[in-house]
Write an enzyme that holds these catalytic residues in place. Structure first.
Site, PDB file in Angstrom:
ATOM      1  N   TYR A  33       0.831  -1.198   0.000  1.00  0.00           N
ATOM      2  CA  TYR A  33       0.000   0.000   0.000  1.00  0.00           C
ATOM      3  C   TYR A  33       0.864   1.245   0.000  1.00  0.00           C
ATOM      4  CZ  TYR A  33       0.952   0.764   4.994  1.00  0.00           C
ATOM      5  OH  TYR A  33       1.560   1.026   6.197  1.00  0.00           O
ATOM      6  N   LYS A 148       6.565  -2.030   1.796  1.00  0.00           N
ATOM      7  CA  LYS A 148       5.394  -1.423   2.451  1.00  0.00           C
ATOM      8  C   LYS A 148       4.199  -2.368   2.319  1.00  0.00           C
ATOM      9  CE  LYS A 148       3.202   3.079   3.173  1.00  0.00           C
ATOM     10  NZ  LYS A 148       3.370   3.136   4.632  1.00  0.00           N
ATOM     11  N   GLU A 181      12.211   2.348  14.086  1.00  0.00           N
ATOM     12  CA  GLU A 181      11.236   3.305  13.548  1.00  0.00           C
ATOM     13  C   GLU A 181       9.944   3.127  14.330  1.00  0.00           C
ATOM     14  OE1 GLU A 181       9.942   2.390   9.538  1.00  0.00           O
ATOM     15  OE2 GLU A 181      10.121   0.235   9.902  1.00  0.00           O
ATOM     16  N   LEU A 206      11.428   1.004   7.004  1.00  0.00           N
ATOM     17  CA  LEU A 206      10.848   1.465   5.743  1.00  0.00           C
ATOM     18  C   LEU A 206      11.526   2.783   5.355  1.00  0.00           C
ATOM     19  CD1 LEU A 206       8.458   0.959   3.679  1.00  0.00           C
ATOM     20  CD2 LEU A 206       7.260   2.736   4.949  1.00  0.00           C
TER      21      LEU A 206
HETATM   22  N1  PLP Z   1       7.710   3.507   8.804  1.00  0.00           N
HETATM   23  C1  PLP Z   1       6.580   2.799   8.808  1.00  0.00           C
HETATM   24  C2  PLP Z   1       6.566   1.444   9.454  1.00  0.00           C
HETATM   25  C3  PLP Z   1       5.412   3.309   8.230  1.00  0.00           C
HETATM   26  O1  PLP Z   1       4.277   2.591   8.231  1.00  0.00           O
HETATM   27  C4  PLP Z   1       5.444   4.609   7.637  1.00  0.00           C
HETATM   28  C5  PLP Z   1       4.247   5.194   7.034  1.00  0.00           C
HETATM   29  O2  PLP Z   1       3.169   4.700   7.108  1.00  0.00           O
HETATM   30  C6  PLP Z   1       6.648   5.313   7.665  1.00  0.00           C
HETATM   31  C7  PLP Z   1       7.768   4.732   8.241  1.00  0.00           C
HETATM   32  C8  PLP Z   1       6.746   6.687   7.050  1.00  0.00           C
HETATM   33  O3  PLP Z   1       6.713   6.599   5.654  1.00  0.00           O
HETATM   34  P1  PLP Z   1       6.176   7.806   4.742  1.00  0.00           P
HETATM   35  O4  PLP Z   1       7.005   8.999   5.095  1.00  0.00           O
HETATM   36  O5  PLP Z   1       6.414   7.336   3.365  1.00  0.00           O
HETATM   37  O6  PLP Z   1       4.738   7.992   5.078  1.00  0.00           O
END
Ligand code: PLP
Length: 286
Positions: A33, A148, A181, A206
């Site tokens: 997603y 993701k 994270e 991620l």
């Molecule tokens: N880390 C995780 C586990 C996430 O689910 C998300 C966003 O949903 C992020 C980091 C941040 O990613 P982004 O800046 O692309 O929203």
């Protein structure tokens, strides 16, 4: 005005939108997603989000459900039909519908769902004024969190634990006591010297799109960014702490596991990054 969702080729009322019970997303979380922010009528960083979607799909050998140009059209159409000027757009691709079997089906077409949601423009701004609280939990996710994927059960449990503790995010901590994270965000600190620190994204987290764009913002504002691991202890002693994600942008953290960060108020570096983000990020008219 009824909300409209896109499901596998059709725009349908949100409350009637449904996928098949044997969709592999439903049975195996066999899907990926993306979430893009919509702000002031623009889709933020769509190019980078679709690039990451391409990578996630590739890592799982799921093909694109429609061509990239068509997906861009659908995203804008869903935003338009829901009259979202500020909010988010969520899209999900799964391996498709097939009789339940672990191995990949040979004849399934990938499923695509796109939904858009309004969020009051000052909702996150108000949270940023107060700052948020974070708890820490041991890392218990799989090795491929760089994808993701919709398989988010550890994130659900961690964020529920945060909620029960009166916090808004949970940080996964590795075996050495370093911060990985958040359940749905990347983690950052600002050192006493004013250097921004965030964990390298080559493995084990991620690669957040907001994280990447914040590198651009930091450069523009003249801040140094260091990609290295940092411990919970270092974060607690930092000048500032914040998280980043598409919906929160740079969000100040004022407490970790009940301990106040600095004077317990949002820090100026975080707020300046937050302030400059919209100008620096890619903006495509919705
Ligand atoms: N880390 C995780 C586990 C996430 O689910 C998300 C966003 O949903 C992020 C980091 C941040 O990613 P982004 O800046 O692309 O929203």
């Amino acid at each position: 005005m009824p909300r409209i969702a896109y499901v596998n080729g059709r725009y349908v009322p949100h409350r009637e939108a449904a996928v098949h019970i044997e969709d592999r997303g439903y049975q195996f979380a066999d899907g990926v997603y993306e979430v893009c922010e919509v702000a002031r009528g623009f889709i933020i960083d769509m190019t980078r989000h679709l690039d990451r979607l391409d990578r996630s799909l590739g890592e799982l050998s799921i093909s694109w459900p429609v061509a990239r140009r068509a997906l861009t059209f659908i995203i804008r159409e869903v935003i338009r039909r829901n009259r979202v000027a500020d909010g988010l757009v969520y899209l999900q691709v799964t391996r498709g519908v097939a009789s339940r079997d672990f191995a990949f089906p040979t004849n399934a077409a990938p499923s695509l769902v796109v939904i858009a949601k309004k969020v009051a423009p000052d909702f996150q701004a108000k949270r940023a004024e107060a700052g948020i609280k974070v708890i820490t939990v041991p890392e218990n996710r799989w090795d491929r969190v760089d994808i993701k994927s919709t398989g988010l059960l550890p994130n659900v449990l961690a964020k529920q634990k945060a909620k029960e503790a009166g916090a808004q995010e949970a940080w996964f901590i590795d075996e050495e006591g370093n911060v990985k994270e958040g359940g749905s965000s990347n983690a950052w600190i600002v050192t006493r010297d004013g250097v921004l620190v965030t964990r390298p994204a080559n493995h084990g987290i991620l690669r957040g799109i907001t994280r990447t764009s914040l590198f651009d913002v930091a450069e523009k504002l003249g801040f140094t960014v260091e990609e290295r691991k940092f411990s919970v202890a270092e974060a607690k002693a930092a000048r500032e702490v914040f998280i980043s994600s598409a919906t929160t942008i740079a969000m100040p953290v004022v407490e970790i596991d009940g301990a106040a960060i600095a004077n317990g108020h949002p820090g100026s570096v975080t707020l300046s990054l937050r302030q400059a983000f919209f100008d620096v990020a890619e903006k495509i008219p919705a």
